[in-house]
Design an enzyme around this catalytic site. Structure first.
Site, PDB file in Angstrom:
ATOM      1  CE1 TYR A   1       0.694  -0.039   4.410  1.00 40.59           C
ATOM      2  CE2 TYR A   1      -1.584  -0.690   4.752  1.00 40.59           C
ATOM      3  CZ  TYR A   1      -0.328  -0.423   5.262  1.00 40.59           C
ATOM      4  OH  TYR A   1      -0.113  -0.536   6.592  1.00 40.59           O
ATOM      5  CD  GLU A   2      -0.603   5.089   1.830  1.00 39.02           C
ATOM      6  OE1 GLU A   2      -0.705   5.849   0.857  1.00 39.02           O
ATOM      7  OE2 GLU A   2      -1.530   4.931   2.647  1.00 39.02           O
ATOM      8  N   GLY A   3       1.467   2.854  -2.653  1.00 40.52           N
ATOM      9  CA  GLY A   3       2.356   2.654  -3.802  1.00 40.52           C
ATOM     10  C   GLY A   3       3.183   1.413  -3.574  1.00 40.52           C
TER      11      GLY A   3
END
Lengths: 590, 590
Positions: free
Chosen positions: B435-437
């Site tokens: 997550y978050e890229g």
């Protein structure tokens, strides 16, 4: 997604690379014709996808349950029918001894069947998997009477078997076993004690369960040389319930469909298998086989993770190719166009095919070691199997777990949810690095026992094999890089031989990177062989062009992006224990 | 096991290595005295162990539940009290702006607090964690009116915040967003659409939830340049329930205590934050901060896994030391005597301390970038933060997951059961790589955007920093190996600059190993610095001898056994895409 067995790769390895068709010229395997082998593998491919795979997710969700009153264990409800079909189709008896109803086919086929079963449902595969080890131990060490009572029903799959080794206070250190076997007048023994982590210790798939149990005779030495092996059935021949009960189930991260039991022996009746205090040797018959099977579990999961993530990457639209839209009419391109995603997919595929080559190479050597007419050839093959068994177990499970995680990563957030099978594959795969001897123990086995085998005969043979391959032909693909990797392995081996002799902790401290260095180098050798075969066949217009071209490209990727890890591994090894063995309490507490 | 915050390491890094005490000479951080910092960290160490950690396993077992009628989400029952205590103790406001009730302390402290919270319960930490991002986005881009309505209650923790980005058809590719915002006459907007993967989208910890939502205005371009940011509270100022509802919870592998919601916007009222179509910029304010926080999650879990496995290895008796029994009066030695086990423990410790050094170095640069009186110094520091943000996110989560698995491996079979916390740590850690890229996207950010930043200004500054360190003193520990690693990083950077300019896929194909090469090299630089400081202090009789000696030994291990990976990484990088981008359909299907 439906599992699709990599049949083309199996056949390419067996016949184009390894020459397994030669086995039919050995008496033992006279029936193992390429046609029969092809038909069997194709059948198992279908069976795995149609019958086994549909039980996988349900098994994970439902798990196993224990009735504390009756001590009965219920497996996931889909397992019973699948197991019955598995038995009816004869999959339990493939390479089992003909004299007890087995088909006596080469073990290398069993390796491939294990891979397919584990791609489809690893937890399910363990019931028959452990039985196989019990068959081998009884066949090798049991009396004719014990064999006649148990083997046929184990081979047919009517009964299953277990390996009861671990106790709460001893996992890796079996000298500490406390389970006791007291002789009775009738030649049987009474067993008292508690075992943990017993796969298939109790379940509802078959009418009887045959436990192979390590225990100590009265007055036996308090070391691993004081262990004996016993057979303890759940139901005795007269139909009486024996005193062995499931006392609990482990709550595990994965393989939830596999019943992992605490087993209590409460004056259970058992019979000695082999000689008193010789149980460790019998145990290793099961264990070596189980280690190879666990390697195939790692590979099986790794293959499924690859297939799932490839399917996802071909479907999922997100972003655009860096060189320009590949799918201009769609809102986005499939994510397989992104170099980093593609890198993860190719890595999975190339490492899987390399691991498969290593495993089938080892399986083929195993078959030669038990069937070749020439004693020396049998010995050379047996050396190779002994040397590579810890490598297959540890490397295939390490990379199996890594690849399952690469597969999950390709899916991103979707992979982290149970809407997709990846997170289960990761959880299931995680145990393979631990059981049947942790991968650290495999590495210790490699450097501590296998390197020194018969004065280094096995490792010398491995070096010669690769050396000869490089020099026998001027056109060996990637010869320069293979030579460099072999040099690294040889340098590391010398370092360990020299320094380990003075201080065994120097060898122990670098055992793990050494095992990895060996695995990567042997697989490099196999990738060169595969690339050479593929080029030759391609030039002659034989085989599928796409498969042959693919092998050449995959070998290139392996040499470019997988093998280079060996550079740092050598540096690591040459630094030895580097002071860490002298670290004291205050280092950890500071 | 009770979490013990690594306070000595925090203080060593902050004051002995980084010189964070200098920050108090900047107006903004005049109150950040070493005494205050020490007191805060010590307090959070206790709070984490006493209040947060006891909620961890229960949270995993209980998870979150959704009432489909009311759309209410219930968090694990222990969370509510812990959250209330967290808020009352002021932990939500540590580095938040003073004008809205924050304490205005340096961000580097928040980094450390994040680590401790995540060691104790990562899922719990996410409710306040996402709120922090919402505060930053509103503070940087919101109108004074919006700030006055929302910021104080978010800073105090009375309300929480979310980041609503992802939709079913778009995760990484935000240009494909479909949520629509239609202007109303009163200046507000009506939002329609569905978001997935919304952390803390609905829960029972606070009386209101403030969503920051990416959506498209009518007629906005169909790319990421057509996205706007809106604030959408669950309850409006007049107390009315807004049209935003939880439509489902994700079933995840881990972080089960964190409510991951499908959020449906059904004519929900929202207000524009920042300029129309400028949402991506505002989103990156949250995202960059969140990426650093996720790095700390990786480190936090990694630290806890280390502590658990160390405790187990000191206790568990199994086998004997290779040099002879260390515990002759016991039946066996503790497993920490085995070289391979010790290797896993030292690796965890050394990598954790290296990651912590990297993170706090970056956090300190972040503080300099917002507080230094000199504009050029602020710019240099900001460059460094931008360059290292993807490195911190990806490397700390990759190694956090690897270390959690090493910890599990130390426990063997026990680690695979839920009787011990390791398997949960592994499951929780797994999401941080996504997550978050995803970490692949971090690597693409590094090579695609950060390397070229202002004509390569940031990467040149990093090279100069390490170069100057090596040459400024004749006694730099491990100078030769550090120089070699720097050369590798420079060679790889040049290769990417040259080849990526011609073909961006060449850069994309090696982005992941390049990020890893950079991380390992920068951490090598930091280990040399730590070793130099520790030697100096040790020679002067300052500091705890055990800590200082330990740092010198740990640096040696890092150079011997961790840094060598960079050798193979360079070889990998120099092979570029190596033909894989040309692979066609038949390669996969063969």
């Amino acid at each position: 997604m439906r599992y699709e067995a990599p049949l083309n790769d199996f056949l390419f390895l067996l016949f184009d690379v390894l020459g397994v068709e030669q086995l039919q010229h050995h008496d033992k395997y006279a029936e193992a014709t390429p046609d029969l082998i092809g038909a069997i593998l194709s059948e198992m491919g279908k069976f795995s996808a149609d019958v086994i795979q549909p039980t996988n997710q349900a098994g994970d969700i439902q798990g196993c349950t224990l009735d504390p009153e009756t001590h009965d264990v219920t497996t996931p409800e889909t397992f019973k029918n699948a197991y019955t079909s598995f038995v009816e189709a004869g999959w339990t008896s493939l390479d089992a001894p003909v004299e007890y109803g087995g088909q006596g086919l080469p073990h290398v086929l069993k390796f491939i069947v294990d891979e397919m079963v584990c791609s489809s449902n690893m937890a399910f595969g363990m019931y028959a998997g452990l039985t196989h080890g019990a068959i081998s131990a009884l066949f090798a060490h049991g009396s004719d009477e014990l064999k006649s009572i148990y083997l046929e029903k184990l081979v047919s799959g009517e009964w299953t078997g277990t390996m009861c080794l671990t106790e709460p206070q001893c996992g890796s250190d079996l000298g500490m076993i406390r389970t006791r076997a007291t002789p009775r007048d009738d030649g049987s023994y009474s067993l008292e004690g508690s075992k943990i982590w017993i796969t298939g210790g109790e379940h509802d798939l078959t009418s009887n369960i045959v436990h192979l149990v390590l225990a100590k005779l009265p007055g036996a030495p308090d070391t691993s040389k004081g262990i004996s092996l016993f057979v303890v059935p759940k139901f005795l021949e007269n139909g009486e319930r024996n005193g062995v009960y499931c006392g609990g189930l482990e709550h595990k991260m994965g393989i939830k469909g596999s019943a992992t039991c605490v087993m209590n022996f409460e004056g259970a009746t058992g019979w000695l298998v082999g000689a008193p205090n010789d149980g460790l040797r019998a145990m290793f018959t099961m264990m070596n086989e189980a280690r190879l099977m666990v390697g195939m579990q790692g590979l099986g999961i790794s293959e499924m993770a690859f297939q799932e993530s490839l399917g996802f990457a071909l479907d999922r639209l997100q972003g655009r190719a860096l060189r320009g839209a590949e799918n201009p009419e769609s809102p986005a391109d499939p994510i397989i166009v992104h170099p980093d995603v593609r890198r993860m997919l190719v890595r999975q595929k190339v490492v899987n095919e390399g691991m498969r080559a290593l495993a089938l190479f080892t399986g083929h050597q195993l078959d030669i070691s038990v069937s070749h007419p020439n004693q020396e050839s049998r010995q050379v093959a047996d050396d190779m199997v002994q040397l590579l068994t810890p490598v297959v177990k540890a490397f295939l499970t390490d990379e199996g777990f890594t690849n399952a995680n690469l597969g999950l990563q390709v899916l991103g957030g979707a992979g982290y949810t149970s809407d997709w099978p990846l997170e289960q594959l990761v959880r299931d795969a995680r145990i393979t690095k631990i059981y049947e001897g942790t991968n650290g123990i495999q590495a210790m086995d490699l450097v501590g026992r296998k390197l020194g085998l018969a004065g280094g005969r096995a490792i010398s043979a491995l070096f010669a094999l690769i050396e000869n391959f490089i020099t026998e032909d001027e056109e060996v693909p990637h010869a320069k890089e293979l030579r460099a990797a072999l040099n690294r392995l040889q340098e590391a081996t010398s370092w360990i031989a020299t320094n380990g002799a003075v201080d065994p902790e120097q060898a122990g401290a670098v055992a793990t990177p050494y095992l990895r260095l060996m695995a990567l180098t042997v697989i490099a050798y196999l990738w060169s062989r595969m690339s050479a075969v593929a080029s030759r066949k391609s030039a002659m217009g034989e085989g599928t062009q796409a498969l042959m071209n693919g092998k050449v490209l995959s070998a290139q990727f392996y040499y470019d992006k997988v093998l280079p890890e060996t550079e740092g591994l050598l540096t690591d090894i040459l630094s030895g224990e580097g002071g860490m063995m002298g670290l004291k309490e205050d280092y950890w507490a500071a």
